[in-house]
Structure formats: C-alpha cells, structure tokens
Design a protein around this motif. Structure first.
Motif, PDB file in Angstrom:
ATOM      1  N   ARG A 162       0.861  -1.188   0.000  1.00  0.00           N
ATOM      2  CA  ARG A 162       0.000   0.000   0.000  1.00  0.00           C
ATOM      3  C   ARG A 162       0.890   1.228   0.000  1.00  0.00           C
ATOM      4  O   ARG A 162       0.954   1.951   0.994  1.00  0.00           O
ATOM      5  CB  ARG A 162      -0.883   0.008   1.241  1.00  0.00           C
ATOM      6  CG  ARG A 162      -1.782  -1.206   1.355  1.00  0.00           C
ATOM      7  CD  ARG A 162      -2.809  -1.063   2.457  1.00  0.00           C
ATOM      8  NE  ARG A 162      -3.519  -2.311   2.650  1.00  0.00           N
ATOM      9  CZ  ARG A 162      -4.493  -2.763   1.850  1.00  0.00           C
ATOM     10  NH1 ARG A 162      -4.852  -2.046   0.795  1.00  0.00           N
ATOM     11  NH2 ARG A 162      -5.071  -3.911   2.090  1.00  0.00           N
ATOM     12  N   VAL A 176      -1.344   2.583   9.819  1.00  0.00           N
ATOM     13  CA  VAL A 176      -2.372   3.629   9.860  1.00  0.00           C
ATOM     14  C   VAL A 176      -3.600   3.148  10.641  1.00  0.00           C
ATOM     15  O   VAL A 176      -4.286   3.926  11.295  1.00  0.00           O
ATOM     16  CB  VAL A 176      -2.746   4.080   8.421  1.00  0.00           C
ATOM     17  CG1 VAL A 176      -3.379   2.947   7.624  1.00  0.00           C
ATOM     18  CG2 VAL A 176      -3.667   5.274   8.428  1.00  0.00           C
ATOM     19  N   CYS A 235      -6.663  10.177   1.834  1.00  0.00           N
ATOM     20  CA  CYS A 235      -7.333   8.964   1.373  1.00  0.00           C
ATOM     21  C   CYS A 235      -6.727   8.602   0.026  1.00  0.00           C
ATOM     22  O   CYS A 235      -6.882   9.338  -0.943  1.00  0.00           O
ATOM     23  CB  CYS A 235      -8.818   9.220   1.221  1.00  0.00           C
ATOM     24  SG  CYS A 235      -9.503  10.133   2.626  1.00  0.00           S
ATOM     25  N   GLY A 236      -6.009   7.491  -0.019  1.00  0.00           N
ATOM     26  CA  GLY A 236      -5.196   7.195  -1.193  1.00  0.00           C
ATOM     27  C   GLY A 236      -5.670   5.993  -1.986  1.00  0.00           C
ATOM     28  O   GLY A 236      -6.305   5.071  -1.463  1.00  0.00           O
ATOM     29  N   THR A 284      -4.232  -2.797  -8.009  1.00  0.00           N
ATOM     30  CA  THR A 284      -4.858  -1.618  -7.398  1.00  0.00           C
ATOM     31  C   THR A 284      -4.758  -1.781  -5.891  1.00  0.00           C
ATOM     32  O   THR A 284      -5.066  -2.854  -5.363  1.00  0.00           O
ATOM     33  CB  THR A 284      -6.352  -1.517  -7.775  1.00  0.00           C
ATOM     34  OG1 THR A 284      -6.464  -1.516  -9.197  1.00  0.00           O
ATOM     35  CG2 THR A 284      -6.981  -0.249  -7.223  1.00  0.00           C
ATOM     36  N   VAL A 285      -4.309  -0.733  -5.220  1.00  0.00           N
ATOM     37  CA  VAL A 285      -4.337  -0.756  -3.750  1.00  0.00           C
ATOM     38  C   VAL A 285      -4.941   0.545  -3.265  1.00  0.00           C
ATOM     39  O   VAL A 285      -4.850   1.567  -3.928  1.00  0.00           O
ATOM     40  CB  VAL A 285      -2.938  -0.905  -3.105  1.00  0.00           C
ATOM     41  CG1 VAL A 285      -2.408  -2.298  -3.239  1.00  0.00           C
ATOM     42  CG2 VAL A 285      -1.958   0.128  -3.622  1.00  0.00           C
ATOM     43  N   VAL A 286      -5.545   0.491  -2.108  1.00  0.00           N
ATOM     44  CA  VAL A 286      -6.008   1.723  -1.490  1.00  0.00           C
ATOM     45  C   VAL A 286      -5.344   1.829  -0.124  1.00  0.00           C
ATOM     46  O   VAL A 286      -4.740   0.864   0.365  1.00  0.00           O
ATOM     47  CB  VAL A 286      -7.554   1.777  -1.391  1.00  0.00           C
ATOM     48  CG1 VAL A 286      -8.168   1.534  -2.746  1.00  0.00           C
ATOM     49  CG2 VAL A 286      -8.095   0.786  -0.385  1.00  0.00           C
ATOM     50  N   GLY A 287      -5.423   3.005   0.464  1.00  0.00           N
ATOM     51  CA  GLY A 287      -4.790   3.137   1.772  1.00  0.00           C
ATOM     52  C   GLY A 287      -4.889   4.543   2.302  1.00  0.00           C
ATOM     53  O   GLY A 287      -5.115   5.477   1.550  1.00  0.00           O
ATOM     54  N   GLY A 288      -4.732   4.665   3.600  1.00  0.00           N
ATOM     55  CA  GLY A 288      -4.765   5.983   4.233  1.00  0.00           C
ATOM     56  C   GLY A 288      -3.362   6.407   4.605  1.00  0.00           C
ATOM     57  O   GLY A 288      -2.548   5.583   5.021  1.00  0.00           O
TER      58      GLY A 288
END
Ligand SMILES: Cc1cc2nc3c(=O)[nH]c(=O)nc-3n(C[C@H](O)[C@H](O)[C@H](O)COP(=O)(O)OP(=O)(O)OC[C@H]3O[C@@H](n4cnc5c(N)ncnc54)[C@H](O)[C@@H]3O)c2cc1C
Ligand code: SF4
Ligand code: SF4
Lengths: 395, 67
Positions: free
Chosen positions: A47, A157, A178-179, A255-259
């Motif tokens: 991430r 996080v 917010c990534g 695809t990754v998401v993360g804070g």
C-alpha cells in the motif's frame, strides 16, 4: 519456537518497515523479540508509492539493487493549467520494490534473532495495574496470549494498539489522506522522473503522483484530504478520470487503497510497557506523505531506548520516554514545521498554484534557485523550507 | 447505521484510523463494525477511497465536525 515461549522482552505488532527495524535493532542487542503480522505475507499488499531518497535509505542500509525498480534524478511538477516545471533532484531517489524490500527488512530482523510469525492477528492487550504486559490474538484460527516486557505498536495507519492502552491516536478527518494507487503498464514514462500533479481537480488537498517502475510501468496514485473527501467524490473517481485522460491505454496490474496519516506525531508515544512506532505513532512526513524512512527511524530510536530501559531499571514510562525525546530531537520539530507547511500548501487554490508555477516556469532552469533551495531544504535543512513556504505563500 | 458493501473492501484500515470510538476492526480479509459502539458520525464513509461504507439512516448522522 515462539508458541512454547510464554514471555519475550519485546513483542512487535506489525511487520512493516517500522516494526521490522525495531525488531532487528532490539534483537541485535540481545533482546528476545517476537514480531506478529496479521497478513499471510510480509509486505503484501504493497500500500505505497514506494518512493524513498537515497540519503534516507542509507541511514539504515546500503541500497541493494534488488530493492530498486527505478532510480530517479529529476522532478516534474504539473500545475492545474498544465504548466510544467522540471528540475534536478540534486540527489538520487528510488522507486523501491517493497515486496522485496519489506521481506528483506524482516529477514534482517530474523537473522538478528527475532522470531517472526505471520497470520497472527492481535485484537487486544493484556493490561495489569495500568501497565501493558502482553497481547492477545489469533494465529491461524487459534487463540493465543503472549507476555512481554515491552509491547510495540507498529500496526500502521489502522493502529489500535495505542488506543487499547488509552493513548489518543485517532487521526482527524482533515489529517487523513485517502489514497488509491494503480500499478499500470503499457504506457511510456521517463524512468528517471518523479511526476507530481497538483490541483484540486486531480487531487484536492493532496497530490497525484506518477512514479516510474521502468520505461513502461508506473505506480500512478493520488491521495485526497479527508477534508475534501467529505464533499462526496471518493478518491477512486479522481484516479479513474486522470487515467482516462492521460493514460487511456494503460493496463492495470494492481490496485491498492490506503490511508496516509499526515498528522502531528502522537503526543504520547509511550506508556508503561508500550511504545508506538511508524504510522501507528503518525511519523509520516506531512508534506510529502513519505512514511517509510520516518517509520524506520522511529523504529530504530524506539529500539535503542528499549534496550537501555531493559538493561537498567525496566520498561516504565519514565524510562521509555527517552524515545519520545529522541524523536522530537531528530525529527519531531521538523515534523511540526512540515505539518504547518502542509496546512498551507494543501489549501492553495488552483489559481494560486498556477501563479506559482507560471512564476517559476519563467525562470531559466539553471537559475531556479528557489527550487534548488526547496530540494536542498527538504532533504537537509528543513528550517529553510519554512522560508521557502513563506515565499510561496507570498507569491 | 453504517453498512458495508459486499466484496468491495480492500482492508486498508484507513477508516479504522479515523473512527473516533475505535469500533471498526479490519483483519487480513475481513471488516467488522461494532454497531452498539458506533456513533454514526460518518467519518469512515468520507475517508474510504473506494466507497465501501455507507450510512443507511442519513438522519442519524451526528456529523461530527471535521476538526
Ligand atoms: C497510497 C499510499 C502511497 C504511499 N506512498 C509512499 C511513498 O511513495 N513513500 C513513502 O515513504 N511512503 C509512502 N506511503 C506511506 C508508507 O506506506 C507508510 O508510511 C509505511 O508503510 C509505514 O510503515 P509502518 O511500518 O509504520 O506501517 P505499515 O507498513 O503499514 O505496517 C503495519 C503492519 O501492521 C500490520 N498490522 C496492523 N494491525 C495489526 C494487528 N492488529 N495485528 C497484527 N498485525 C497488524 C499490517 O498488516 C501491516 O503489515 C504511502 C502510503 C499510501 C497509503
Ligand atoms: S460512523 Fe463514525 S463511529 Fe461509526 S464506524 Fe464510522 S467512524 Fe466509527
Ligand atoms: S477505508 Fe474502505 S477499503 Fe479501507 S478498510 Fe475501510 S472500508 Fe475497507
């Protein structure tokens, strides 16, 4: 074997760069260390944009070519009106392959003597007389409890370790970036260039990045401030729009998401029997969102303090607080400055950004002293950065 | 009440980091919300980068200030 041992000097929750660095340094000094990671694979999913500076990495390790997907020596800033400002980094940066990097950091810890266990999810602490004395969790479906003189929250996080112990670590909405990132291929990129896109239309309250991993592959991602996310347009929509506009033929590999917590470091990083490191302590550089090196730095400082505390009079808050002091000495003050700068930069309107970019674009590159200052300042003398930021706000 | 869209979550933990009452749990491939503790502030809904979470009783939102 870890499951036969009831008590350790240190139990580290989380196997990212901060946790692995703590585990290595503590184990090298002879402490017994257990590192527990909830996922089945250290470092996966990645991430992260995977950007680090050569100088930052060298604080800890000689860069291993296996870790490096690209070497960067130039930066391109793109303003809302698509004015492009390019400049030399004057130092090397890298796009890492964190799958390999995080694995190696864990391996270094293991070679030093730490025991590493994956698929070990921690869901609570053992607290006795207001002191943290261990962790509770599940390992591949089986409940377990382990005791430790010091529990280290390196749980990223999403950290809950500090909160279970009563420390205030909640990230404010405006301080959460917010990534989302896609690693894409089938595109042409300059493999030695960091691209940053700055605009409310691309990434309000944050920025969009194109970090090359070779000539035809890149990490393309963005992070928007929670402040703007509240308006109702989620991060993924911004990224899809950008890709459709700029790289319509890209194929998405991951695809990754993360804070990213671009917050002030938590006020209390320690208490009796507990230390927080890395994202869990909110050590990310609030301007750049870079958290790998600050996380490793906090892991190192925390481990040095832990070793001293356990050799002397024990893991009391009074002894562990040395870590907090060291952090503030080395990174903390700059961190607070960066936080204030972030508060300014990320609130620039597109008009202001355009004016700044046009101003700089008109200056021939070899006399772009402001930017030279900016890069040097960012890496070496953060006190200069505040002056630069003042200049920026003054434009 | 906060609902979780099925098969959408990436388990990144961004929502966990902002939840003021620590009532979200994210495991390797599992997300749970303790509804008895949740105060329906909707902050998790705002931060989720891929719109996994949504409020099904909009009036219930206490809309805690951004700061
Ligand atoms: C989209 C995005 C892009 C980024 N780009 C960059 C970049 O280009 N450069 C940079 O320097 N930084 C970047 N960052 C930030 C960087 O990824 C983090 O700061 C860094 O990974 C922090 O390291 P850490 O060890 O503190 O935490 P993490 O790497 O997050 O590790 C925490 C670990 O703890 C585990 N864990 C959590 N809870 C538990 C539990 N209850 N029990 C057991 N294990 C648990 C997690 O599974 C995880 O493996 C980015 C972040 C995001 C989201
Ligand atoms: S609505 Fe607020 S309290 Fe409820 S889970 Fe989301 S962040 Fe937590
Ligand atoms: S922020 Fe969204 S994707 Fe991330 S864990 Fe929470 S619900 Fe899942």
């Amino acid at each position: 074997m870890w499951n036969e041992q009831k008590e350790f000097d240190c139990i580290v929750v989380g196997g990212g760069p901060a946790g692995s660095t703590f585990a290595r340094v503590a184990a090298e000094s002879g402490l017994s260390v257990l590192l527990l990671e909830k996922d089945r694979d250290i470092g996966v999913p990645v991430r992260c944009g995977e950007a680090v500076s050569d100088a930052g990495l060298r604080i800890f390790h000689e860069p291993d070519p296996r870790w490096i997907a690209s070497t960067i020596n130039r930066i391109k800033l793109v303003a809302p009106n698509e004015t492009v400002v390019e400049f030399d980094l004057h130092q090397k940066g890298y796009i890492l392959d964190r799958r390999i990097f995080d694995y190696d950091l864990a391996e270094f810890a293991s070679i030093a003597g730490a025991q590493i266990v994956t698929k070990a999810y921690i869901d609570g602490l053992i607290i006795e007389d207001d002191k943290v004395v261990g962790v509770k969790g599940t390992h591949v479906g089986e409940r377990f409890e382990k005791r430790a003189k010091i529990v280290v929250g390196a749980d990223g996080v999403e950290s809950r370790v500090g909160r279970w112990a009563g420390l205030k670590t909640t990230v404010k909405l405006k301080d959460m970036e917010c990534g989302i990132q896609k690693t894409v291929t089938g595109i042409d990129v300059d493999e030695h260039m960091f691209d940053f896109y700055l605009s409310r239309k691309w990434a309000p309250g944050g920025y969009l990045w194109v970090f090359p991993k070779g000539k035809h592959k890149a990490n393309i991602g963005l992070a928007i401030s929670g402040l703007y996310a509240k308006d109702g347009k989620a991060a993924h929509k911004f990224l899809d729009e950008f890709l459709a506009w700029k790289y319509p033929n890209a194929s998405v590999l991951t695809t990754v998401v993360g804070g990213v917590p671009v917050a002030k470091t938590v006020k209390h990083m320690v208490m009796d029997g507990l230390m927080l490191v890395g994202d869990a302590a909110r050590t990310v550089n609030p301007v750049t969102g870079g958290g790998i090196i600050p996380g490793m730095r906090s892991g190192l400082l925390a481990a040095e303090t832990a070793v001293k505390a356990l050799k002397n009079s024990g893991p009391t808050r009074k002894n562990l607080i040395q870590y907090e002091k060291e952090w503030h000495k080395i990174g903390g003050k700059n961190h607070e400055r960066f936080y204030r700068i972030k508060e300014t930069i990320f609130r620039f309107t597109d008009d202001e950004l355009n004016r700044i970019a046009n101003g700089i674009a008109n200056v021939p590159e070899d006399s772009r002293s402001l930017l030279k200052l900016f890069t040097i300042a960012a890496s070496k003398k953060p006190s200069l950065l505040i002056d630069v930021a003042r200049v920026f706000t003054g434009i | 009440m906060i609902e979780i869209a099925e098969n959408k979550c990436d388990f990144c933990g961004c929502c966990v980091g902002v939840c003021p009452v620590n009532c979200i749990e994210v495991k390797e491939a599992d997300i749970l919300i303790e509804h008895e503790i949740c105060i329906d502030c909707d902050i998790c809904v705002y931060v989720c980068p891929i719109e996994v979470l949504y409020q099904i009783e909009p009036n219930k939102s206490t809309s805690v200030a951004a700061a």
